[in-house]
Motif scaffolding. Structure first.
Motif, PDB file in Angstrom:
ATOM      1  N   PHE A   1       0.834  -1.204   0.000  1.00  0.00           N
ATOM      2  CA  PHE A   1       0.000   0.000   0.000  1.00  0.00           C
ATOM      3  C   PHE A   1       0.870   1.255   0.000  1.00  0.00           C
ATOM      4  CE2 PHE A   1      -1.539   3.370   2.824  1.00  0.00           C
ATOM      5  CZ  PHE A   1      -2.656   3.803   2.121  1.00  0.00           C
ATOM      6  N   TYR A   2       1.893   1.247   0.808  1.00  0.00           N
ATOM      7  CA  TYR A   2       2.784   2.403   0.910  1.00  0.00           C
ATOM      8  C   TYR A   2       3.493   2.666  -0.418  1.00  0.00           C
ATOM      9  CZ  TYR A   2       6.922   5.153   2.077  1.00  0.00           C
ATOM     10  OH  TYR A   2       7.909   6.108   2.089  1.00  0.00           O
ATOM     11  N   GLU A   3       4.051   1.624  -1.027  1.00  0.00           N
ATOM     12  CA  GLU A   3       4.780   1.797  -2.277  1.00  0.00           C
ATOM     13  C   GLU A   3       3.866   2.353  -3.366  1.00  0.00           C
ATOM     14  OE1 GLU A   3       7.890   1.635  -2.662  1.00  0.00           O
ATOM     15  OE2 GLU A   3       8.428   0.712  -0.750  1.00  0.00           O
ATOM     16  N   LYS A   4       2.628   1.937  -3.368  1.00  0.00           N
ATOM     17  CA  LYS A   4       1.675   2.377  -4.388  1.00  0.00           C
ATOM     18  C   LYS A   4       1.221   3.819  -4.173  1.00  0.00           C
ATOM     19  CE  LYS A   4      -2.759   1.114  -6.480  1.00  0.00           C
ATOM     20  NZ  LYS A   4      -3.895   0.139  -6.458  1.00  0.00           N
ATOM     21  N   ASN A   5       1.194   4.264  -2.930  1.00  0.00           N
ATOM     22  CA  ASN A   5       0.567   5.553  -2.621  1.00  0.00           C
ATOM     23  C   ASN A   5       1.510   6.616  -2.058  1.00  0.00           C
ATOM     24  OD1 ASN A   5      -2.549   5.052  -2.936  1.00  0.00           O
ATOM     25  ND2 ASN A   5      -1.755   3.248  -1.893  1.00  0.00           N
ATOM     26  N   LYS A   6       2.788   6.302  -1.876  1.00  0.00           N
ATOM     27  CA  LYS A   6       3.686   7.281  -1.242  1.00  0.00           C
ATOM     28  C   LYS A   6       3.851   8.542  -2.079  1.00  0.00           C
ATOM     29  CE  LYS A   6       7.905   4.976  -2.926  1.00  0.00           C
ATOM     30  NZ  LYS A   6       9.158   4.302  -2.483  1.00  0.00           N
TER      31      LYS A   6
ATOM     32  N   LYS B   1       2.242   8.556   4.123  1.00  0.00           N
ATOM     33  CA  LYS B   1       3.373   7.955   4.825  1.00  0.00           C
ATOM     34  C   LYS B   1       2.868   6.979   5.874  1.00  0.00           C
ATOM     35  CE  LYS B   1       6.617  11.781   4.146  1.00  0.00           C
ATOM     36  NZ  LYS B   1       7.535  12.740   4.807  1.00  0.00           N
ATOM     37  N   ILE B   2       3.750   6.058   6.257  1.00  0.00           N
ATOM     38  CA  ILE B   2       3.400   5.118   7.308  1.00  0.00           C
ATOM     39  C   ILE B   2       4.470   5.133   8.393  1.00  0.00           C
ATOM     40  CG2 ILE B   2       2.151   3.631   5.689  1.00  0.00           C
ATOM     41  CD1 ILE B   2       4.480   1.681   5.814  1.00  0.00           C
ATOM     42  N   MET B   3       4.057   4.786   9.597  1.00  0.00           N
ATOM     43  CA  MET B   3       4.996   4.573  10.703  1.00  0.00           C
ATOM     44  C   MET B   3       4.582   3.292  11.401  1.00  0.00           C
ATOM     45  SD  MET B   3       5.800   6.713  14.230  1.00  0.00           S
ATOM     46  CE  MET B   3       6.714   8.061  13.475  1.00  0.00           C
ATOM     47  N   THR B   4       5.540   2.400  11.632  1.00  0.00           N
ATOM     48  CA  THR B   4       5.251   1.190  12.391  1.00  0.00           C
ATOM     49  C   THR B   4       5.675   1.385  13.838  1.00  0.00           C
ATOM     50  OG1 THR B   4       7.354   0.020  12.119  1.00  0.00           O
ATOM     51  CG2 THR B   4       5.763  -0.106  10.292  1.00  0.00           C
ATOM     52  N   VAL B   5       4.896   0.827  14.738  1.00  0.00           N
ATOM     53  CA  VAL B   5       5.162   0.989  16.169  1.00  0.00           C
ATOM     54  C   VAL B   5       5.079  -0.372  16.836  1.00  0.00           C
ATOM     55  CG1 VAL B   5       4.466   2.098  18.320  1.00  0.00           C
ATOM     56  CG2 VAL B   5       4.149   3.306  16.147  1.00  0.00           C
ATOM     57  N   SER B   6       6.189  -0.834  17.402  1.00  0.00           N
ATOM     58  CA  SER B   6       6.189  -2.108  18.125  1.00  0.00           C
ATOM     59  C   SER B   6       5.606  -1.895  19.515  1.00  0.00           C
ATOM     60  CB  SER B   6       7.612  -2.656  18.248  1.00  0.00           C
ATOM     61  OG  SER B   6       7.625  -3.784  19.095  1.00  0.00           O
TER      62      SER B   6
ATOM     63  N   GLU C   1      -6.336  -4.239   4.635  1.00  0.00           N
ATOM     64  CA  GLU C   1      -6.901  -4.481   3.311  1.00  0.00           C
ATOM     65  C   GLU C   1      -7.829  -3.358   2.851  1.00  0.00           C
ATOM     66  OE1 GLU C   1      -5.972  -8.342   5.322  1.00  0.00           O
ATOM     67  OE2 GLU C   1      -7.124  -6.539   5.861  1.00  0.00           O
ATOM     68  N   GLN C   2      -8.332  -2.554   3.792  1.00  0.00           N
ATOM     69  CA  GLN C   2      -9.300  -1.510   3.450  1.00  0.00           C
ATOM     70  C   GLN C   2      -8.680  -0.116   3.371  1.00  0.00           C
ATOM     71  OE1 GLN C   2     -12.752  -1.715   6.017  1.00  0.00           O
ATOM     72  NE2 GLN C   2     -12.887  -3.937   5.856  1.00  0.00           N
ATOM     73  N   LEU C   3      -7.367  -0.013   3.579  1.00  0.00           N
ATOM     74  CA  LEU C   3      -6.722   1.295   3.615  1.00  0.00           C
ATOM     75  C   LEU C   3      -6.953   2.085   2.327  1.00  0.00           C
ATOM     76  CD1 LEU C   3      -3.298   0.488   5.333  1.00  0.00           C
ATOM     77  CD2 LEU C   3      -5.128   1.953   6.229  1.00  0.00           C
ATOM     78  N   GLU C   4      -6.678   1.469   1.199  1.00  0.00           N
ATOM     79  CA  GLU C   4      -6.782   2.198  -0.070  1.00  0.00           C
ATOM     80  C   GLU C   4      -8.213   2.597  -0.373  1.00  0.00           C
ATOM     81  OE1 GLU C   4      -4.913   2.077  -4.545  1.00  0.00           O
ATOM     82  OE2 GLU C   4      -4.636   0.370  -3.208  1.00  0.00           O
ATOM     83  N   ASP C   5      -9.145   1.665  -0.217  1.00  0.00           N
ATOM     84  CA  ASP C   5     -10.550   1.981  -0.485  1.00  0.00           C
ATOM     85  C   ASP C   5     -11.046   3.090   0.432  1.00  0.00           C
ATOM     86  OD1 ASP C   5     -10.716   0.111  -2.480  1.00  0.00           O
ATOM     87  OD2 ASP C   5     -11.632  -1.437  -1.231  1.00  0.00           O
ATOM     88  N   PHE C   6     -10.657   3.027   1.706  1.00  0.00           N
ATOM     89  CA  PHE C   6     -11.119   4.057   2.634  1.00  0.00           C
ATOM     90  C   PHE C   6     -10.576   5.425   2.247  1.00  0.00           C
ATOM     91  CE2 PHE C   6     -10.280   6.853   6.222  1.00  0.00           C
ATOM     92  CZ  PHE C   6     -11.574   7.069   6.660  1.00  0.00           C
TER      93      PHE C   6
END
Length: 467
Positions: free
Chosen positions: A374-379, A384-389, A450-455
């Protein structure tokens, strides 16, 4: 002294009589041919047609005769006698005013062969059911016949049944059966006014239907809790007739709670049902309804909530109230793999996707490649995205980043082990995703990857329509 004792005895005797009158018990006899030597259960529905509350069990004799009886009163409601295997049943109207009656039928045609003795409610109920079944079978036969006048005859049958129904309701206004019949049907809609193009005004029809939806529902009668009608009607109203926005939902939730105030038990169930629907809602942003219900009805003491439950609700409200849609995302500063400080607030993006995960979580490992794609397609569009452990094992965290090929996005770690991700960010399960706008306002939470892009496409189109 003798007069005093005599008076006291009279009072006690009257009290005993009144107690007997109010504690009459029950005796329901059923003879059901085809169920010889079978164990049967009687009970009532509870708010919907999938919840059954058993009240008594008895065994039928060789003729199919069974007697349910007890010294304790049964609550009024729509009752069911369950056959062995729970695949078939017979319904009974129990008003609470007819504790002693009998029925006789068989397993071949329980409705058509029903005979009732000692219960005007069930005589009314089964007379109605027989008429309904008979007309339905005749209509079905006419549909299959293909005769030229089938449509006319079907219409005549429908009109005849409607007239019969209206007379039944009008002639028995105090019957519990009539309440059940009214509760189970939709409001009748008069002819709608015409629009300029000559077509009926569909908006007028919708508004009329919604305004009169609860006209025949008696919230003051606790017996409705022991029928299958309350929750389906609530669900249809809330999900289909109310715009799924917090302000609209809260307004109608309060309206329903007010209607249900006529009976504390009914109100309790109405409030509980609505509250439960929006604790983990399917519609984005409607958790605000849960917060409202929790604060207004439970934390206020209006629902008689115990202190222990209040404490748990308070903790959740304190977590959620700052994480609702349209709220600014709370400050979050973390450490990246190079040991540098990174923060959500410093992200310069049109939209920010915050991905809370556990490095050992199987679902997170499945979601991470989808997040990356999703990130590669929409950056290029400023996303942008951030991952948090949410875990605190640094080796597992770094391994996850490497295995999921996330080195080129910000990856956060709570190096000082100071953040309670459950209480601070409502991370009950992982992965948990938040979507933020340019100003770090929350526009969606707990969104499946899975719904990120549609949303986001939907959200941006909605914004464009407002411009």
């Amino acid at each position: 002294m003798k007069n005093y004792n005599r008076a006291l005895f009279l009072i006690l005797a009257l009290f005993a009589i009144s107690q007997t009158a109010f504690s009459q018990g029950y005796r329901i006899q059923a003879t059901i041919k085809g169920l010889a030597d079978s164990s049967l259960v009687i009970g009532h529905y509870s708010r919907n047609n999938t919840t059954f509350v058993p009240k008594d069990t008895a065994k039928a004799d060789a003729t199919g005769k069974v007697v349910f009886e007890g010294k304790t009163d049964l609550p009024g409601g729509l009752y069911v006698i369950l056959f062995p295997g729970n695949r078939s049943w017979v319904e009974l109207v129990y008003s609470g005013k007819e504790p002693n009656f009998s029925i006789e039928t068989d397993t071949v045609d329980a409705i058509g062969n029903m005979k009732v003795t000692g219960s005007t409610e069930n005589e009314l109920f089964y007379t109605y059911q027989k008429k309904l079944k008979s007309d339905a079978l005749e209509i079905e036969s006419l549909k299959k016949s293909g005769s030229a006048d089938a449509g006319t005859r079907i219409k005549a049958l429908q009109n005849s049944f409607n007239a019969y129904r209206e007379k039944t309701l009008a002639d028995n206004p105090e019957a519990f059966t009539v309440k059940l019949l009214k509760m189970s049907t939709d409001p009748e809609i008069p002819s709608a006014p015409k629009l300029a193009n000559g077509k009926p005004d569909s908006i007028w029809v919708f508004n009329y239907y919604k305004a009169h939806y609860w006209d025949n529902f008696d919230f003051s009668d606790a017996r409705i809790l022991n029928t299958p009608f309350l929750e389906p009607k609530l669900e249809r109203y809330i999900k289909n007739l109310v715009v799924q926005r917090p302000d609209s939902l809260i307004k109608d939730a309060d309206m329903l709670a007010k209607k249900a105030s006529a009976n504390k038990d009914v109100k309790s169930q109405v409030v509980l049902y609505i509250t439960n629907q929006y604790e983990n809602p399917k519609t984005v942003g409607t958790e605000a309804v849960w917060v409202h219900m929790a604060q207004k009805y439970y934390l206020s003491g209006e629902m008689g909530t115990s202190e222990d439950v209040k404490k748990r609700i308070t903790e959740k409200v304190n977590t959620l109230k700052d994480l609702l849609v349209d709220k600014t995302f709370p400050a979050l500063t973390l450490t990246d793999p190079a040991g540098k400080k990174i923060s959500v607030q410093a992200m310069d993006a049109n939209y920010s996707v915050i991905f809370f995960y556990s490095p050992t979580c199987g679902h997170c490992k499945e979601a991470a490649p989808k997040l990356k794609a999703f990130y590669e397609k929409n950056k290029a569009n400023g996303i942008k995205i951030m991952t948090v452990s949410t875990d605190h094992n640094m080796d597992e965290w770094k391994t996850f980043i490497k295995e999921q090929h996330l080195e080129d996005v910000p990856n956060g770690f709570d190096a000082l082990n100071q953040i309670d991700f459950l209480k601070k960010f409502d991370v009950v399960t992982t992965p948990t995703i938040y979507i933020l706008d340019k100003n770090k306002k929350i526009i969606a939470r707990k969104m499946p990857v899975e719904q990120l892009e549609d949303f986001l496409n939907y959200y941006q189109n909605k914004l464009a329509r407002k411009l």
